[in-house]
Write a protein that holds these residues in place. Sequence first.
Motif, mmCIF file in Angstrom:
data_model
loop_
_atom_site.group_PDB
_atom_site.id
_atom_site.type_symbol
_atom_site.label_atom_id
_atom_site.label_comp_id
_atom_site.label_asym_id
_atom_site.label_seq_id
_atom_site.Cartn_x
_atom_site.Cartn_y
_atom_site.Cartn_z
ATOM 1 N N MET A 1 0.838 -1.202 0.000
ATOM 2 C CA MET A 1 0.000 0.000 0.000
ATOM 3 C C MET A 1 0.868 1.245 0.000
ATOM 4 N N ASP A 2 0.293 2.356 -0.431
ATOM 5 C CA ASP A 2 1.023 3.620 -0.487
ATOM 6 C C ASP A 2 1.089 4.266 0.894
ATOM 7 N N MET A 3 1.938 5.275 1.027
ATOM 8 C CA MET A 3 2.239 5.829 2.335
ATOM 9 C C MET A 3 1.072 6.562 2.991
ATOM 10 N N ALA A 4 0.468 7.520 2.299
ATOM 11 C CA ALA A 4 -0.547 8.366 2.924
ATOM 12 C C ALA A 4 -1.718 7.574 3.496
ATOM 13 N N PRO A 5 -2.331 6.641 2.727
ATOM 14 C CA PRO A 5 -3.420 5.876 3.328
ATOM 15 C C PRO A 5 -2.976 5.017 4.496
ATOM 16 N N LEU A 6 -1.755 4.489 4.429
ATOM 17 C CA LEU A 6 -1.267 3.669 5.538
ATOM 18 C C LEU A 6 -1.073 4.489 6.808
ATOM 19 N N ILE A 7 -0.592 5.721 6.659
ATOM 20 C CA ILE A 7 -0.454 6.593 7.837
ATOM 21 C C ILE A 7 -1.806 6.762 8.513
ATOM 22 N N LEU A 8 -2.811 7.024 7.710
ATOM 23 C CA LEU A 8 -4.147 7.296 8.250
ATOM 24 C C LEU A 8 -4.808 6.043 8.817
ATOM 25 N N GLY B 1 8.895 1.290 2.288
ATOM 26 C CA GLY B 1 7.903 0.618 1.454
ATOM 27 C C GLY B 1 7.758 1.246 0.078
ATOM 28 N N LEU B 2 8.053 2.537 -0.032
ATOM 29 C CA LEU B 2 7.947 3.220 -1.321
ATOM 30 C C LEU B 2 8.935 2.691 -2.353
ATOM 31 N N VAL B 3 10.025 2.062 -1.883
ATOM 32 C CA VAL B 3 11.044 1.554 -2.810
ATOM 33 C C VAL B 3 11.109 0.027 -2.781
ATOM 34 N N THR B 4 10.038 -0.588 -2.266
ATOM 35 C CA THR B 4 10.009 -2.040 -2.110
ATOM 36 C C THR B 4 8.929 -2.649 -3.000
ATOM 37 N N PRO B 5 9.245 -3.707 -3.742
ATOM 38 C CA PRO B 5 8.202 -4.362 -4.539
ATOM 39 C C PRO B 5 7.200 -5.072 -3.612
ATOM 40 N N PRO B 6 5.966 -5.348 -4.075
ATOM 41 C CA PRO B 6 5.528 -5.236 -5.466
ATOM 42 C C PRO B 6 4.852 -3.919 -5.834
ATOM 43 N N VAL B 7 4.573 -3.037 -4.846
ATOM 44 C CA VAL B 7 3.770 -1.848 -5.147
ATOM 45 C C VAL B 7 4.557 -0.550 -4.957
ATOM 46 N N GLY B 8 5.839 -0.611 -4.669
ATOM 47 C CA GLY B 8 6.600 0.604 -4.396
ATOM 48 C C GLY B 8 6.595 1.582 -5.553
ATOM 49 N N ILE C 1 11.912 -4.019 -13.284
ATOM 50 C CA ILE C 1 11.718 -3.939 -11.832
ATOM 51 C C ILE C 1 12.572 -4.994 -11.124
ATOM 52 N N GLU C 2 12.662 -6.185 -11.707
ATOM 53 C CA GLU C 2 13.426 -7.267 -11.080
ATOM 54 C C GLU C 2 14.899 -6.883 -10.917
ATOM 55 N N LEU D 1 19.282 -4.490 -2.992
ATOM 56 C CA LEU D 1 19.482 -5.339 -1.816
ATOM 57 C C LEU D 1 20.436 -4.741 -0.784
ATOM 58 N N PRO D 2 21.639 -4.275 -1.162
ATOM 59 C CA PRO D 2 22.499 -3.669 -0.142
ATOM 60 C C PRO D 2 21.921 -2.379 0.440
ATOM 61 N N PHE D 3 21.145 -1.652 -0.356
ATOM 62 C CA PHE D 3 20.530 -0.418 0.129
ATOM 63 C C PHE D 3 19.386 -0.721 1.094
ATOM 64 N N TYR D 4 18.644 -1.810 0.836
ATOM 65 C CA TYR D 4 17.622 -2.244 1.790
ATOM 66 C C TYR D 4 18.265 -2.534 3.144
ATOM 67 N N ALA D 5 19.423 -3.194 3.113
ATOM 68 C CA ALA D 5 20.107 -3.542 4.359
ATOM 69 C C ALA D 5 20.441 -2.295 5.168
ATOM 70 N N VAL D 6 20.966 -1.270 4.489
ATOM 71 C CA VAL D 6 21.298 -0.016 5.182
ATOM 72 C C VAL D 6 20.048 0.634 5.757
#
Length: 426
Positions: A330-337, A368-375, A389-390, A397-402
């Motif tokens: 899901m996208d950020m704004a609705p998830l915040i709410l 989550g904005l940069v994470t599949p499947p909906v980022g 996308i793949e 992957l290394p950036f996710y870790a950071v």
Amino acid sequence: MDVFVLIGSFILLLVFRIPIALCLIVSALVTGLYMGFEPQAILQRMVGGLNSFSLLAIPFFILAGEIMNEGGISRRLINLANVIIGKIRGGIAMVNVLASTFFGGISGSSLADTSSLGSVLIPMMKKQGYDSDYSVSVTISSSTQGVMIPPSHNMIIYSTAAGGVSVGALFMGGLGPGILLGIGIMILTYMMAVKRNYPKGEPVKKADIPKIVLDGLLGLLTIVIIMGGILSGIFTATESAAIGTLYAFLITFFVYREIPITRMGVILQRTFKTLAMVLFLIGASSAFGWLLAILQVPAMVSETLLSISPNAAVTVLLILIILLLLGMVMDMAPLILIATPILLPVAQTAGMDPVHFGVVLILALGIGLVTPPVGSVLFVGSAIGRIPIEKASKGMLPFYAVMIVVLLMVAYIPSLSLYLPGLFDQ
């Protein structure tokens, strides 16, 4: 059964790829009718959710970002970052990260950051010999600072959903973690640049440096005006946003003068389009959240999470896992709410301050904005870099870790979020 109707209808509509705002309002209306409420009651809750003075800051922040973006601020911030750190190995990648730090404080949007800076820097990096997946990864991962570095309209949305948490405290709370995230990504980009033997940046002519610095600082002064007004107590968040927008207008059209003032019509059109989506989403989420409260869903979730373990550290970890999983779909704004009224009571029971939880929430959903499947930011970055996308996800992957390490640090070291707000409250 009432809870099943509310949550079930929402998920069903999501499966059919109905826009999030419509999913929220339709599921709220269906559940309200099932429970015996009149449709007017649901619609009144929608309107009531928009009846907040702090929400007036959102259109000004969006407008200021659109004006500065249209007026060439992205190129000026790239040049400023290049003056500061462009000469070292992998310099253009680090320029990308630093420019995102600067730009995030103006736009407050990861999507705008990626679209604006990425369209310039990704082709530039590929031309200089950087791998395409690396170029995209650096751009989209650093753009997540945009939701953390103040001013961020997502912080205002959280403030509303949390029942009026201080916007100024949230802005200051997000500053430290946002900078920490930028530093972490810069360290990684440098290590990867050395390992892959990426080129050093070209030095800037000394004669050009004063103008580059002045142009960049004039744009960054927007942040100083907004934050200075809020922290000094001279302006409210809304008033500071309005004054910052006026400053952005003057700088763009009367100092930079790259675009004619007739472009203001296009800028306003884009602003109104974005604002309409945001406000409709807030109204729909208010009606949905009202039914969640009536059905005592937050209490049920709280009891469930707390029953797993009495350890506060475990509870915080469970909250992080839930936010990261939700951010993937899901996208950020609705998830915040949606997530705030459910998870904030759990977080407070675990000992988290509302400001601290807000910063953790925004950072987790930013990932989550940069994470599949909906980022959404991942998709935009892939489109600009012209890679699948793949391939982009694998390069991330290394950036996710950071980003996960930074998230854990922010979640378990409250002072990273609370030190600056506490300093200015004294």
